[in-house]
Design a protein around this motif. Structure first.
Motif, PDB file in Angstrom:
ATOM      1  N   ILE A   1      -3.583   6.958  -4.345  1.00 21.69           N
ATOM      2  CA  ILE A   1      -3.461   5.748  -3.385  1.00 21.69           C
ATOM      3  C   ILE A   1      -3.029   4.408  -4.509  1.00 21.69           C
ATOM      4  O   ILE A   1      -3.787   4.478  -5.570  1.00 21.69           O
ATOM      5  N   ASN A   2      -1.999   3.700  -4.173  1.00 20.37           N
ATOM      6  CA  ASN A   2      -1.764   2.497  -5.077  1.00 20.37           C
ATOM      7  C   ASN A   2      -2.122   1.339  -4.104  1.00 20.37           C
ATOM      8  O   ASN A   2      -1.190   1.263  -3.068  1.00 20.37           O
ATOM      9  N   PHE A   3      -2.555   0.430  -4.532  1.00 22.52           N
ATOM     10  CA  PHE A   3      -3.022  -0.844  -3.663  1.00 22.52           C
ATOM     11  C   PHE A   3      -2.752  -2.248  -4.363  1.00 22.52           C
ATOM     12  O   PHE A   3      -3.563  -2.241  -5.410  1.00 22.52           O
ATOM     13  N   THR A   4      -1.991  -3.065  -4.002  1.00 21.37           N
ATOM     14  CA  THR A   4      -1.962  -4.499  -4.317  1.00 21.37           C
ATOM     15  C   THR A   4      -1.864  -5.412  -3.690  1.00 21.37           C
ATOM     16  O   THR A   4      -1.496  -5.218  -2.473  1.00 21.37           O
TER      17      THR A   4
ATOM     18  N   GLU B   1     -15.232 -20.329   1.283  1.00 18.34           N
ATOM     19  CA  GLU B   1     -14.702 -21.411   1.809  1.00 18.34           C
ATOM     20  C   GLU B   1     -13.108 -21.526   1.156  1.00 18.34           C
ATOM     21  O   GLU B   1     -12.355 -22.213   1.759  1.00 18.34           O
ATOM     22  N   HIS B   2     -13.240 -21.228  -0.053  1.00 22.96           N
ATOM     23  CA  HIS B   2     -11.923 -20.861  -0.635  1.00 22.96           C
ATOM     24  C   HIS B   2     -11.686 -19.611  -1.384  1.00 22.96           C
ATOM     25  O   HIS B   2     -12.809 -19.260  -2.015  1.00 22.96           O
ATOM     26  N   LEU B   3     -10.595 -18.910  -1.287  1.00 20.33           N
ATOM     27  CA  LEU B   3     -10.487 -17.648  -1.965  1.00 20.33           C
ATOM     28  C   LEU B   3      -9.243 -17.253  -2.387  1.00 20.33           C
ATOM     29  O   LEU B   3      -8.276 -17.452  -1.514  1.00 20.33           O
ATOM     30  N   GLN B   4      -8.921 -17.367  -3.748  1.00 18.23           N
ATOM     31  CA  GLN B   4      -7.591 -17.022  -4.167  1.00 18.23           C
ATOM     32  C   GLN B   4      -7.793 -15.666  -5.005  1.00 18.23           C
ATOM     33  O   GLN B   4      -8.579 -15.793  -6.028  1.00 18.23           O
ATOM     34  N   LYS B   5      -7.065 -14.593  -4.751  1.00 19.89           N
ATOM     35  CA  LYS B   5      -7.460 -13.306  -5.391  1.00 19.89           C
ATOM     36  C   LYS B   5      -6.089 -12.731  -5.579  1.00 19.89           C
ATOM     37  O   LYS B   5      -4.980 -12.702  -4.884  1.00 19.89           O
ATOM     38  N   ASN B   6      -5.805 -11.820  -6.748  1.00 25.75           N
ATOM     39  CA  ASN B   6      -4.867 -10.998  -7.050  1.00 25.75           C
ATOM     40  C   ASN B   6      -5.619  -9.477  -7.415  1.00 25.75           C
ATOM     41  O   ASN B   6      -6.255  -9.302  -8.534  1.00 25.75           O
ATOM     42  N   THR B   7      -5.361  -8.552  -6.764  1.00 29.88           N
ATOM     43  CA  THR B   7      -6.129  -7.201  -6.982  1.00 29.88           C
ATOM     44  C   THR B   7      -5.066  -6.057  -6.978  1.00 29.88           C
ATOM     45  O   THR B   7      -4.248  -6.115  -6.173  1.00 29.88           O
ATOM     46  N   GLU B   8      -5.413  -5.213  -7.779  1.00 33.49           N
ATOM     47  CA  GLU B   8      -4.409  -4.182  -8.077  1.00 33.49           C
ATOM     48  C   GLU B   8      -5.329  -2.902  -8.322  1.00 33.49           C
ATOM     49  O   GLU B   8      -6.293  -2.805  -9.069  1.00 33.49           O
ATOM     50  N   VAL B   9      -5.362  -1.735  -7.571  1.00 34.28           N
ATOM     51  CA  VAL B   9      -6.137  -0.582  -7.564  1.00 34.28           C
ATOM     52  C   VAL B   9      -5.265   0.640  -7.506  1.00 34.28           C
ATOM     53  O   VAL B   9      -4.437   0.698  -6.647  1.00 34.28           O
ATOM     54  N   LYS B  10      -5.592   1.553  -8.369  1.00 29.80           N
ATOM     55  CA  LYS B  10      -4.789   2.938  -8.316  1.00 29.80           C
ATOM     56  C   LYS B  10      -5.892   3.834  -8.527  1.00 29.80           C
ATOM     57  O   LYS B  10      -6.724   3.846  -9.429  1.00 29.80           O
ATOM     58  N   THR B  11      -5.767   4.927  -7.769  1.00 30.17           N
ATOM     59  CA  THR B  11      -6.501   6.018  -7.816  1.00 30.17           C
ATOM     60  C   THR B  11      -6.024   7.400  -7.481  1.00 30.17           C
ATOM     61  O   THR B  11      -4.877   7.426  -6.590  1.00 30.17           O
ATOM     62  N   ARG B  12      -6.114   8.249  -8.226  1.00 26.44           N
ATOM     63  CA  ARG B  12      -5.244   9.410  -8.294  1.00 26.44           C
ATOM     64  C   ARG B  12      -5.926  11.024  -8.706  1.00 26.44           C
ATOM     65  O   ARG B  12      -6.831  10.806  -9.438  1.00 26.44           O
ATOM     66  N   LYS B  13      -5.249  11.961  -8.509  1.00 22.18           N
ATOM     67  CA  LYS B  13      -5.557  13.134  -9.109  1.00 22.18           C
ATOM     68  C   LYS B  13      -4.580  13.489 -10.044  1.00 22.18           C
ATOM     69  O   LYS B  13      -3.306  13.349  -9.842  1.00 22.18           O
TER      70      LYS B  13
ATOM     71  N   LEU C   1       0.944  -1.038  -0.055  1.00 18.39           N
ATOM     72  CA  LEU C   1       0.168  -0.040  -0.001  1.00 18.39           C
ATOM     73  C   LEU C   1       0.970   1.337   0.108  1.00 18.39           C
ATOM     74  O   LEU C   1       1.964   1.357   0.911  1.00 18.39           O
ATOM     75  N   GLU C   2       0.432   2.113  -0.905  1.00 19.33           N
ATOM     76  CA  GLU C   2       1.176   3.416  -1.074  1.00 19.33           C
ATOM     77  C   GLU C   2       0.366   4.435  -1.295  1.00 19.33           C
ATOM     78  O   GLU C   2      -0.588   4.627  -2.187  1.00 19.33           O
ATOM     79  N   ALA C   3       0.425   5.675  -0.310  1.00 22.92           N
ATOM     80  CA  ALA C   3      -0.414   6.717  -0.570  1.00 22.92           C
ATOM     81  C   ALA C   3       0.344   8.021  -0.470  1.00 22.92           C
ATOM     82  O   ALA C   3       1.231   8.150   0.445  1.00 22.92           O
ATOM     83  N   GLN C   4      -0.049   8.934  -1.032  1.00 22.58           N
ATOM     84  CA  GLN C   4       0.728  10.403  -0.920  1.00 22.58           C
ATOM     85  C   GLN C   4      -0.405  11.324  -0.940  1.00 22.58           C
ATOM     86  O   GLN C   4      -1.555  11.299  -1.839  1.00 22.58           O
TER      87      GLN C   4
END
Length: 218
Positions: A76-79, A123-135, A54-57
């Motif tokens: 905000i950058n989130f992976t 019961e089982h969860l496998q995930k790969n998430t990437e979100v970027k939000t910015r001005k 997680l990175e935010a500025q």
């Protein structure tokens, strides 16, 4: 956020068996402004793998010299890459029996956009998430003239309940004093699913004194 750090960074790697309950809340500006992220995770069983970054500025003053490169560092950058298996676990402190819950909501008030990723009763969860939000600053302008973007990439396999959604609203009011809704998408899935989804929401306006009303996590 007054007096808070202007830059935030976190990286984590977790494995193990037991009960896990985590909540992350990040905002670059207070109130109905800026970029915001909320993630909640809980469940009992086997944490096969979990890697999160997680990175935010934030720009604390919303001002910068005209034409300065990257004059509006508000993002905000989130992976997150994770795999969970549900099972009851028992320790001297008690018995924990909860299927996995993963909830992520990201809001960009600069462009009036929301993205939601949620899994429950998993019961089982496998995930790969990437979100970027910015001005994004307009070239040659200052931080009063800006657009922005909210981008999300979801890739998951789930046995349980999945909910994915996005919402886009006009940051300015119409003649009736309301914010027009440009688009909305909501998907609810129950069962065994493999999900791949890419979302890209862009703004193309001037961020002024008028702010969009409360953006719900749909």
């Amino acid at each position: 956020m007054a007096g808070a750090a202007n830059y935030m960074y976190e990286k984590a790697n977790v494995k193990g068996v037991g009960y896990k309950n985590v909540e992350i809340i990040i905002q670059t500006q207070t109130g109905l402004n800026g970029n915001k992220l909320v993630e909640k995770e809980s469940g009992s069983g086997n944490v096969i793998t979990q890697r999160m970054e997680l990175e935010a500025q934030r720009d604390p003053f919303n001002t910068a010299p005209t034409g300065e490169e990257d004059c509006c560092p508000d993002y905000i950058n989130f992976t997150k890459e994770a795999e969970f298996e549900y099972m009851p676990v028992s320790y001297q402190t008690g018995t924990y029996d909860q299927k996995w819950i993963e909830k992520l909501c990201v809001q960009n008030y600069y462009i009036g956009a929301v993205v939601v990723e949620m899994y429950t009763h998993a019961e089982h969860l496998q995930k790969n998430t990437e979100v970027k939000t910015r001005k994004d600053c307009v070239e040659g302008g200052d931080c009063g003239n800006c657009t922005g973007a909210l981008e999300a990439n979801f890739n998951s396999n789930v046995i349980g309940v999945a909910h994915l959604g996005w919402l886009s609203k006009d940051v300015n009011v119409n003649s009736k004093g309301r914010h027009d809704e440009y688009g909305r998408s909501v998907e609810d899935l129950t069962g065994v699913f493999s999900i791949e989804k890419f979302i890209q929401l862009w703004g193309n306006d001037t961020c002024g004194a008028v702010q969009v009303d409360w953006l719900p996590c749909i």
